[in-house]
Write a protein that holds these residues in place. Structure first.
Motif, PDB file in Angstrom:
ATOM      1  N   HIS A   1      40.328  44.074  52.450  1.00 31.32           N
ATOM      2  CA  HIS A   1      39.480  43.667  53.579  1.00 31.32           C
ATOM      3  C   HIS A   1      40.327  43.103  54.719  1.00 31.32           C
ATOM      4  N   THR A   2      41.373  42.354  54.378  1.00 34.45           N
ATOM      5  CA  THR A   2      42.246  41.812  55.428  1.00 34.45           C
ATOM      6  C   THR A   2      42.954  42.923  56.169  1.00 34.45           C
TER       7      THR A   2
ATOM      8  N   ALA B   1      34.909  37.896  55.676  1.00 35.19           N
ATOM      9  CA  ALA B   1      34.438  38.028  54.296  1.00 35.19           C
ATOM     10  C   ALA B   1      35.373  37.361  53.285  1.00 35.19           C
ATOM     11  N   PRO B   2      36.715  37.603  53.327  1.00 40.28           N
ATOM     12  CA  PRO B   2      37.588  36.952  52.335  1.00 40.28           C
ATOM     13  C   PRO B   2      37.597  35.430  52.427  1.00 40.28           C
ATOM     14  N   VAL B   3      37.649  34.899  53.662  1.00 34.78           N
ATOM     15  CA  VAL B   3      37.731  33.442  53.786  1.00 34.78           C
ATOM     16  C   VAL B   3      36.388  32.798  53.424  1.00 34.78           C
ATOM     17  N   LEU B   4      35.278  33.474  53.701  1.00 33.42           N
ATOM     18  CA  LEU B   4      33.970  32.963  53.314  1.00 33.42           C
ATOM     19  C   LEU B   4      33.828  32.959  51.786  1.00 33.42           C
TER      20      LEU B   4
ATOM     21  N   VAL C   1      39.177  38.818  36.402  1.00 31.45           N
ATOM     22  CA  VAL C   1      38.549  39.008  37.707  1.00 31.45           C
ATOM     23  C   VAL C   1      39.469  38.631  38.862  1.00 31.45           C
ATOM     24  N   THR C   2      40.509  37.857  38.608  1.00 27.61           N
ATOM     25  CA  THR C   2      41.396  37.463  39.711  1.00 27.61           C
ATOM     26  C   THR C   2      42.098  38.675  40.315  1.00 27.61           C
ATOM     27  N   GLN C   3      42.375  39.694  39.503  1.00 29.01           N
ATOM     28  CA  GLN C   3      42.982  40.906  40.069  1.00 29.01           C
ATOM     29  C   GLN C   3      42.026  41.626  41.025  1.00 29.01           C
ATOM     30  N   LEU C   4      40.734  41.689  40.630  1.00 24.76           N
ATOM     31  CA  LEU C   4      39.751  42.311  41.514  1.00 24.76           C
ATOM     32  C   LEU C   4      39.595  41.507  42.802  1.00 24.76           C
ATOM     33  N   GLU C   5      39.533  40.190  42.673  1.00 20.82           N
ATOM     34  CA  GLU C   5      39.385  39.344  43.858  1.00 20.82           C
ATOM     35  C   GLU C   5      40.588  39.503  44.789  1.00 20.82           C
ATOM     36  N   SER C   6      41.760  39.532  44.236  1.00 26.90           N
ATOM     37  CA  SER C   6      42.966  39.657  45.055  1.00 26.90           C
ATOM     38  C   SER C   6      42.997  40.991  45.776  1.00 26.90           C
ATOM     39  N   LEU C   7      42.698  42.084  45.045  1.00 31.50           N
ATOM     40  CA  LEU C   7      42.699  43.413  45.652  1.00 31.50           C
ATOM     41  C   LEU C   7      41.637  43.512  46.736  1.00 31.50           C
ATOM     42  N   TRP C   8      40.449  42.958  46.443  1.00 29.82           N
ATOM     43  CA  TRP C   8      39.358  42.979  47.422  1.00 29.82           C
ATOM     44  C   TRP C   8      39.758  42.205  48.674  1.00 29.82           C
ATOM     45  N   THR C   9      40.390  41.042  48.532  1.00 27.93           N
ATOM     46  CA  THR C   9      40.816  40.223  49.671  1.00 27.93           C
ATOM     47  C   THR C   9      41.867  40.938  50.507  1.00 27.93           C
ATOM     48  N   ILE C  10      42.844  41.540  49.843  1.00 28.28           N
ATOM     49  CA  ILE C  10      43.932  42.224  50.565  1.00 28.28           C
ATOM     50  C   ILE C  10      43.396  43.419  51.354  1.00 28.28           C
TER      51      ILE C  10
ATOM     52  N   VAL D   1      30.328  40.599  54.752  1.00 30.93           N
ATOM     53  CA  VAL D   1      29.950  39.195  54.907  1.00 30.93           C
ATOM     54  C   VAL D   1      28.585  38.944  54.264  1.00 30.93           C
ATOM     55  N   ILE D   2      27.646  39.879  54.488  1.00 34.29           N
ATOM     56  CA  ILE D   2      26.325  39.742  53.856  1.00 34.29           C
ATOM     57  C   ILE D   2      26.463  39.823  52.343  1.00 34.29           C
TER      58      ILE D   2
END
Length: 769
Positions: free
Chosen positions: A178-179, A186-189, A167-176, A693-694
């Motif tokens: 959105h940024t 959303a990423p920092v929350l 899941v870390t790959q999905l989280e990283s891709l999602w964070t990048i 964010v929601i």
């Protein structure tokens, strides 16, 4: 409950009242942070106090929260007396059974929480409060997000290097993504809420670190040669230079060098290997090494925490074992969803050209939520388990116990009291005196921690007979002991041992002996190949045994009893404790017990537990799905066991099963709490363009809710009530209240019906005789 008489200790214990309301007070006691013994003494005194309704110990924060009866007279003055009295070196005996339902442990650690959350809180504050008009605002905020998400990025790259998807790959891709889109909140929350869940889990782990099993009971005693005399001292009192005598079935309590004797040892607790190794004079041995055969005298070179096992336990406290199949299965399912989630994101983008909708599937991350909440639930249960009187070796044992179908009990020392009583001696050889016989018995049995051996030593001591010296000593688990005493070859044990050593014995005559008919256990004594005496002894049935068997049967758990004893005694104990017809197996050797467990397992369809306390039980315990012993069990049993009943009461078994089933219910609730909102958020993001964010608040909020649900074990769980059920009896006649004229049906008599372990392994159960 009677009040404990307290004597003031010589040294004062500092404490302060942090907060006080009628009926509730919070006390800060710095000594709690570094003195485990003081904490145990303190809780033992407080739970006995009549006015105290509940206490909560927070050891890392050195605080004690007490809820008490507001009408109590001078409660703070009394609590101060208890705080000082807990520091006494020798407290008077505590009356009755401690009401452990008053104890509540909290994982909260303020300093650790602040340290753990500082960075993510700062990042959230910067993104939320920094004005958009600030020069280089996107660069500043992106840098903040990169810093707070750096551990996730590093883990994702490391897994990619090893060609693993998680899941870390999905989280990283999602964070990048959105940024890059300018969605900074959303990423920092998400990072903040993930860190919050991890902090709760880690604080629970800190409380659980103290619950690590020590294979060397500090109260267990050994014979020691010290200052030219032989003394019986506890493990905690051993000193460097002591000459410690260790016999078969016991663990070596020190690191040292063998002075004399020879043995076969096993070092499974330290090395994980079950290989048997010879042990001779001048050889080095380590604490926790189990003496399987023979006897040695070890000169102590390191004791206590200075031994290798002591140092190992200090490391073990930093890494509790939490492996469970349910957690691994959930993680596997989550990892398998990674590529489909990426594929769905690509399809959505191709169909809609809406990057916002396309990113939504990348938030499918129920695996990390489950990965946080399941360990927290397991940790909370392992932390709370000692407060209901049990110790689990790891989370796997907790999970297995929740699914147990069959429990097999050893009889002697498990369903009956460990301490037996000699009730008769029958001399068969003319000219042999009881004094000589007892001298032989005490000499041969002096090194064994077995109910019969303990009873013999006590019986001989009451008559002023002390044990002598022996040579060629051999102990055969489940059968008996052989040694040479002053030139005489002495055998003490079961009829099977006599037959194995070619000692003539009439089994039919033994079965009609008065001592056997009165339901007494039997030991044979032979001298130089001739049967010279019979010794009869009795073990009273544990007062809680009948209640425990009834409670287990009400939970639809099949209960069986196995014993090396003859069927008359076994039937008497079985009747008294509530076993049903066909649930008793007698004259069983260790290998027969293993074969019986294999039959009960039925190819893995049933989860089988074995409860035993002796050295001869270790083979069956190792073969069972989950092994259980008492705190006073042999060293071999305690090292083998997955579950230890710390209060030396079988009621702990019912408490352990109830706790394990409760925690598995909580885990199933948590899975639903995490998976359903997570999947809903993804669908809402794709079809309804849900704001990120929601989405974060819903999915991560569900994880936090599940995390708090896991902690209910620490705050809300109470021991189950066990209905007291007296042992059944038909008459006051007989040692176990079973008159011989009203004989019950015979049990499965392994010896009498000549049933072999081969027949069991071939799928044939012994028929009832």
């Amino acid at each position: 409950m009677t009040a404990t008489v307290l004597s003031p200790p010589p040294a004062k214990v500092y404490y302060e009242v942090v907060h006080h309301l009628p009926g509730r007070v919070r006390l800060r006691i710095p000594r709690l942070q570094y003195d485990d013994r003081y904490g145990r003494q303190l809780q033992a005194l407080f739970v006995q106090e009549k006015s105290v309704q509940q206490i909560r110990l927070n050891l890392p924060a050195a605080s004690l929260i007490v809820q008490y009866n507001p009408e109590a007279n001078h409660p703070l003055q009394r609590f101060g007396q208890l705080i000082q009295a807990a520091a006494a070196e020798h407290l008077p005996p505590l009356a009755g059974i401690l009401p452990i339902d008053k104890l509540v442990y909290s994982p909260w650690n303020t300093s650790y929480f602040i340290e753990k959350m500082a960075l993510s809180t700062l990042a959230l504050a910067i993104v939320a409060l920094l004005p958009v008009q600030t020069p280089f605002y996107p660069a500043i905020v992106a840098t903040v997000i990169a810093v707070v998400a750096l551990p996730t990025f590093q883990e994702a790259l490391e897994n990619l290097e090893h060609r693993r998807l998680n899941v870390t790959q999905l989280e990283s891709l999602w964070t990048i993504l959105h940024t890059l889109q300018g969605e900074y909140m959303a990423p920092v929350l998400a990072a903040f809420m993930n860190q919050l869940g991890g902090a709760l889990r880690d604080m629970t782990a800190q409380v659980g670190e103290k619950q690590v099993f020590d294979p060397l009971d500090q109260q267990r005693t050994y014979w020691v040669e010290r200052g030219g005399t032989r003394q019986n001292v506890s493990v905690g009192e051993l000193q460097v230079g002591d000459r410690v005598i260790v016999a078969a079935g016991s663990a070596v309590p020190v690191d040292g060098t063998v002075l004399w004797g020879s043995a076969v040892i096993q070092r499974q607790f330290l090395t994980g290997e079950s290989d048997l190794l010879p042990c001779e004079p001048e050889q080095t041995v380590l604490a926790s090494s189990l003496v399987v055969r023979g006897q040695i005298c070890v000169v102590a070179q390191a004791v206590g925490e200075d031994t290798q096992v002591g140092k190992t336990l200090q490391l073990a406290r930093q890494a509790p074992q939490l492996d469970t199949r349910i957690e691994n299965y959930a993680e596997e399912i989550s990892n398998q969803a990674i590529l489909p989630a990426m594929g769905v994101a690509a399809i959505v983008y191709g169909a809609t050209l809406d990057a916002h909708r396309a990113i939504a599937p990348l938030q499918l991350d129920f695996g990390s939520g489950i990965g946080i909440t399941i360990p927290t639930a397991i940790l909370a249960a392992l932390t709370h388990a000692p407060h209901v009187g049990v110790y689990f070796r790891n989370g796997r044992a907790l999970e297995l116990l929740s699914r147990v179908n069959v429990i097999v009990f050893d009889k002697t020392g498990t369903l009956t009291e460990v301490k037996g009583t000699i009730v008769g001696v029958n001399l068969l050889k003319p000219g042999l005196s009881e004094q000589t016989l007892l001298y032989w018995l005490a000499t041969v049995e002096q090194s064994i921690n077995h109910p019969f051996a303990l009873a013999i030593l006590e019986y001989a001591a009451e008559r002023g007979i002390e044990a002598g010296t022996y040579s060629d000593w051999v102990y055969e688990p489940g059968k008996g002991t052989a040694a040479t005493v002053e030139g005489q070859e002495i055998l003490v044990g079961t009829p099977q041992l006599m037959r194995d050593r070619q000692v003539p014995i009439d089994l039919d005559e033994l079965r009609t002996h008065e001592g056997v008919l009165w339901n007494r256990s039997l030991a044979c004594v032979a001298c130089n190949g001739e049967l010279v005496a019979l010794v009869f002894y009795s073990n009273p049935v544990r007062s809680e045994a009948a209640s425990v068997i009834a409670a287990l049967q009400q939970r639809d758990i099949e209960c069986y009893m196995v014993t090396g004893d003859h069927h008359e005694v076994a039937n008497a104990v079985g009747y008294a404790t509530g076993f049903r017809p066909g649930q008793i197996y007698t004259n069983m050797l260790p290998e027969d017990k293993v074969a019986l467990l294999e039959k009960f397992k039925n190819g893995g369809e049933k989860v089988v537990a074995y409860v035993g306390e002796g050295f001869n039980d270790t083979a069956a315990m190792a073969y069972a799905d989950i092994s259980i012993t008492l705190a006073d069990g042999s060293d071999a049993a305690r090292q083998t066991a997955d579950l230890v009943l710390m209060n030396n009461s079988l009621e702990g078994l019912v408490q352990a099963i109830a706790l394990s089933q409760e925690v598995m219910n909580i885990i199933n609730q948590n899975i639903a709490l995490v998976v359903i909102p997570n999947v809903s958020v993804v669908l809402a993001g794709v079809f309804l363009s849900l704001h990120p964010v929601i989405a974060v608040l819903i999915s991560n909020g569900a994880t936090l809710l599940a995390e708090l649900n896991s902690l209910r074990i620490l705050t809300d769980y109470r021991p189950v009530k066990i209905e007291r059920k007296p042992s059944r009896s038909r008459s006051q006649a007989g040692v176990l209240d079973i008159p011989w004229k009203k004989r019950p049906r015979r049990s499965f008599d392994h010896f009498g019906s000549k049933v072999s372990s081969q027949s069991l392994s071939n799928g044939h159960l012994p028929s009832e005789t």
